[in-house]
Design a protein around this motif. Structure first.
Motif, mmCIF file in Angstrom:
data_model
loop_
_atom_site.group_PDB
_atom_site.id
_atom_site.type_symbol
_atom_site.label_atom_id
_atom_site.label_comp_id
_atom_site.label_asym_id
_atom_site.label_seq_id
_atom_site.Cartn_x
_atom_site.Cartn_y
_atom_site.Cartn_z
ATOM 1 N N PRO A 1 0.585 -1.404 0.412
ATOM 2 C CA PRO A 1 -0.251 0.018 -0.164
ATOM 3 C C PRO A 1 0.997 1.442 0.357
ATOM 4 C CG PRO A 1 0.051 -0.993 2.154
ATOM 5 C CD PRO A 1 0.853 -2.449 1.493
ATOM 6 N N MET A 2 0.511 2.534 -0.677
ATOM 7 C CA MET A 2 1.022 3.642 -0.450
ATOM 8 C C MET A 2 0.800 4.799 -0.743
ATOM 9 S SD MET A 2 4.383 2.773 -2.725
ATOM 10 C CE MET A 2 5.875 1.199 -2.725
ATOM 11 N N ALA B 1 -6.764 -6.332 -1.409
ATOM 12 C CA ALA B 1 -7.328 -5.303 -0.638
ATOM 13 C C ALA B 1 -8.558 -4.952 -0.938
ATOM 14 C CB ALA B 1 -5.802 -4.432 -0.060
ATOM 15 N N CYS B 2 -9.111 -5.891 -1.646
ATOM 16 C CA CYS B 2 -11.103 -4.908 -2.662
ATOM 17 C C CYS B 2 -11.335 -4.351 -1.512
ATOM 18 C CB CYS B 2 -11.173 -6.761 -3.660
ATOM 19 S SG CYS B 2 -10.468 -7.061 -4.924
ATOM 20 N N HIS C 1 -6.698 -1.504 3.816
ATOM 21 C CA HIS C 1 -5.261 -0.509 4.026
ATOM 22 C C HIS C 1 -6.294 1.207 4.698
ATOM 23 C CE1 HIS C 1 -2.734 -3.164 2.791
ATOM 24 N NE2 HIS C 1 -2.614 -3.144 2.190
ATOM 25 N N VAL C 2 -7.169 1.235 4.251
ATOM 26 C CA VAL C 2 -7.553 2.562 4.646
ATOM 27 C C VAL C 2 -8.841 2.519 5.821
ATOM 28 C CG1 VAL C 2 -6.906 3.814 2.866
ATOM 29 C CG2 VAL C 2 -9.105 3.150 2.592
ATOM 30 N N SER D 1 -4.267 7.696 4.908
ATOM 31 C CA SER D 1 -3.053 7.015 5.510
ATOM 32 C C SER D 1 -2.968 5.380 5.741
ATOM 33 C CB SER D 1 -3.505 7.581 7.237
ATOM 34 O OG SER D 1 -4.743 7.771 7.641
ATOM 35 N N ILE D 2 -1.808 5.005 5.863
ATOM 36 C CA ILE D 2 -2.825 3.243 5.898
ATOM 37 C C ILE D 2 -2.071 3.333 7.154
ATOM 38 C CG2 ILE D 2 -1.045 1.474 5.013
ATOM 39 C CD1 ILE D 2 -2.503 3.411 2.610
#
Length: 556
Positions: free
Chosen positions: A211-212, A461-462, A466-467, A496-497
């Motif tokens: 993740p970025m 991550a569908c 992460h968010v 942010s992650i």
């Protein structure tokens, strides 16, 4: 709303005929599955865990009642009576037979819909703020620009075989409701000091196994340069993106490995060579597209406030729904309504054919024939007179679509997970249902306040874990499903992650773990006005780790 022109319709009809022939060749055995795979992916057909799956494009999440009724028809005739709305503002059908796919696509074409570029290494469905064109805080409607990008990118010969799939999102408000900073390209529509429209351009965001957060590479790009600058980005990515390793093929890896400054310089160099050429958008073309998205003629309805006041006296549940699922419209007599597809204990994002038909009826009667799909897997009525809110609520009650939980802990985003997806490591839907049941009490949900919980069944991550303020990732360890918790993620204007807080939890433990996180937050917040994300950013992960793991917290 954009309407197909003669070229659009002819193109989609030709694609349906072509794919029909390809399906027949596959069914006859003339094509092997390996030969058929790239052909079906070009038409939105996946081979899932148990059956084929069809993903239908809903450009920038905008639908008419006629189109939603067709989606209901497909669910009823070709599937098991429901569809799954996704985080890309699309809809998926998990059970259609391969032999029926051409008929599905033909039915879609009859209402100006298709499944092209919903899969494959191409530019996917361009997404936008689900309140676009209606929200009071909007600078300008981003959907005309999303439509321009859609027309430009559809079967673009230069960008049909990219190193990896490519996702673009556009927002037109300071409050980012389109998660632009976790997209390959994110566009923030804004005005400069002279009042001219343009874009802040972000590149290299994404989730998945790495993740970025996207990097801003241009603070203000004039609107006429949208296509030339996007083309420059795509050309640099197409030239230098990794093709030897699909896990490192996204543009976020290119940005990371090349460096933002160097990549920006390469994009700028490419752009300067083409910026004043045929890709420069004439103002007349922008205005022509913009007219498709003009605000409906909204007659004055000043009786709305009094109507809502009286309805609140009659129904406390209605009042709660208004407070939670209704936001301010740019016209003072109107509102934007979120229809939650997260009924307590239900599969997030699913809607039955009957529910879709009901929403289509409501939109036709009360919402100027327009529906939106949000990336949070809900449906939106963007233009509802405040005087009609009680009538809309009463109709939603008929279809069990009146859950007042938008933005609360039971408004869960979840991917289909191991129940359907061949890539998944763990189930998502049962976890979402159990958490929803645990926090079903509406009074408790209101006490907790805004809390975005998101679940993914694998590292792809569908479910956007992460968010999530609370994110849950399903993993597999020695044949056992486990669920990792991440905290502190956000997909808004302050992206942010989330941070992984420690070891994973077994399926029978994960709901208790979420409750522990929530109770810890309630115990440490300064007051009821401090939201979960604000509290987490204030205190950090330590108290949550301590609550989850006790003496093992430091090791975790």
């Amino acid at each position: 709303m954009y309407r197909y022109d003669e070229f659009d319709q002819a193109f989609v009809n030709a694609r349906v005929a072509e794919f029909s022939d390809q399906v027949q060749r596959r069914l006859s055995g003339e094509l092997t599955e390996d030969q058929f795979k790239p052909l079906r992916l070009m038409n939105g057909v996946y081979l899932q865990l148990h059956a084929y799956m069809l993903r239908v494009a809903i450009p920038y999440g905008t639908l008419s009642s006629r189109q939603l009724r067709m989606l209901a028809h497909i669910a009823r005739k070709y599937d098991k009576g429901y569809g799954h709305f996704t985080t890309r503002q699309n809809i998926q059908y998990n059970w259609p037979a391969l032999a029926d796919m051409p008929a599905c696509l033909a039915d879609l074409a009859s209402v100006e819909m298709h499944a092209i570029q919903t899969s494959g290494n191409c530019i996917r469905n361009v997404t936008a703020d689900h309140f676009a064109g209606a929200a009071a805080d909007e600078v300008a409607d981003p959907r005309p620009y999303a439509e321009i990008l859609r027309q430009w990118s559809s079967v673009h010969p230069e960008f049909s075989y990219l190193p990896r799939k490519f996702k673009i999102a556009v927002t037109g408000a300071e409050r980012d409701r389109a998660a632009i900073q976790v997209h390959d390209i994110g566009l923030h529509l804004k005005k400069n000091e002279a009042g001219e429209l343009g874009f802040a351009v972000y590149v290299g965001g994404g989730q998945g196994r790495t993740p970025m957060i996207a990097k801003k590479i241009k603070d203000f790009l004039p609107e006429e340069h949208l296509l030339s600058y996007t083309t420059a980005i795509m050309r640099v990515y197409n030239l230098h993106g990794r093709r030897d390793n699909k896990y490192k093929a996204r543009i976020k890896i290119l940005v990371h490995e090349t460096g933002t400054a160097e990549l920006s310089a390469q994009i700028e160099q490419e752009w300067l060579a083409i910026k004043d050429g045929e890709l420069k958008l004439p103002q007349s073309d922008i205005q022509a597209i913009d007219r498709y998205f003009a605000l409906p003629d909204l007659p004055a309805r000043p009786e709305g406030d009094e109507a809502i006041k009286l309805a609140r006296l009659d129904s406390r549940d209605f009042g709660t729904w208004v407070d939670q699922n209704v936001i301010t419209h740019k016209h003072p007599d109107y509102a934007c309504v979120t229809i939650s597809l997260k009924g307590i204990g239900e599969a997030p994002g699913d809607a039955s054919d009957a529910q879709m038909n009901l929403v289509a009826d409501i939109a036709e009667r009360y919402a100027f024939d327009e529906i939106r799909v949000s990336h949070e897997q809900n449906l939106i009525l963007p233009h509802v007179a405040r005087a009609d809110l009680k009538a809309v609520y009463d109709r939603l009650v008929e279809g069990q679509l009146h859950t007042a939980n938008a933005g609360l802990i039971t408004d869960i985003i979840a991917c289909p997970g191991l129940d359907y997806c061949a890539l998944a490591n763990a189930r998502s839907i049962p976890v979402a249902q159990e958490i929803s049941d645990r926090f079903a009490d509406p009074v408790r949900q209101q006490e907790i306040g805004e809390l975005k919980l998101k679940i993914s069944g694998c590292i792809n991550a569908c479910g956007h874990h992460h968010v999530g303020h609370i994110g849950i990732l399903g993993v597999e360890k020695k044949g056992t499903e486990l669920y990792q918790i991440t905290l502190g993620g956000s997909g808004d204007e302050v992206t942010s992650i989330g941070e992984i807080v420690g070891r994973g939890f077994a399926p029978e433990e994960i709901t208790d773990a979420v409750e522990t996180v929530v109770d810890t937050y309630l115990g440490l917040r300064l007051d009821k006005s401090e939201k979960f994300l604000d509290a987490y950013r204030r205190v950090g992960a330590a108290p949550f780790k301590e609550a989850l793991y006790g003496s093992d917290a430091k090791a975790a």
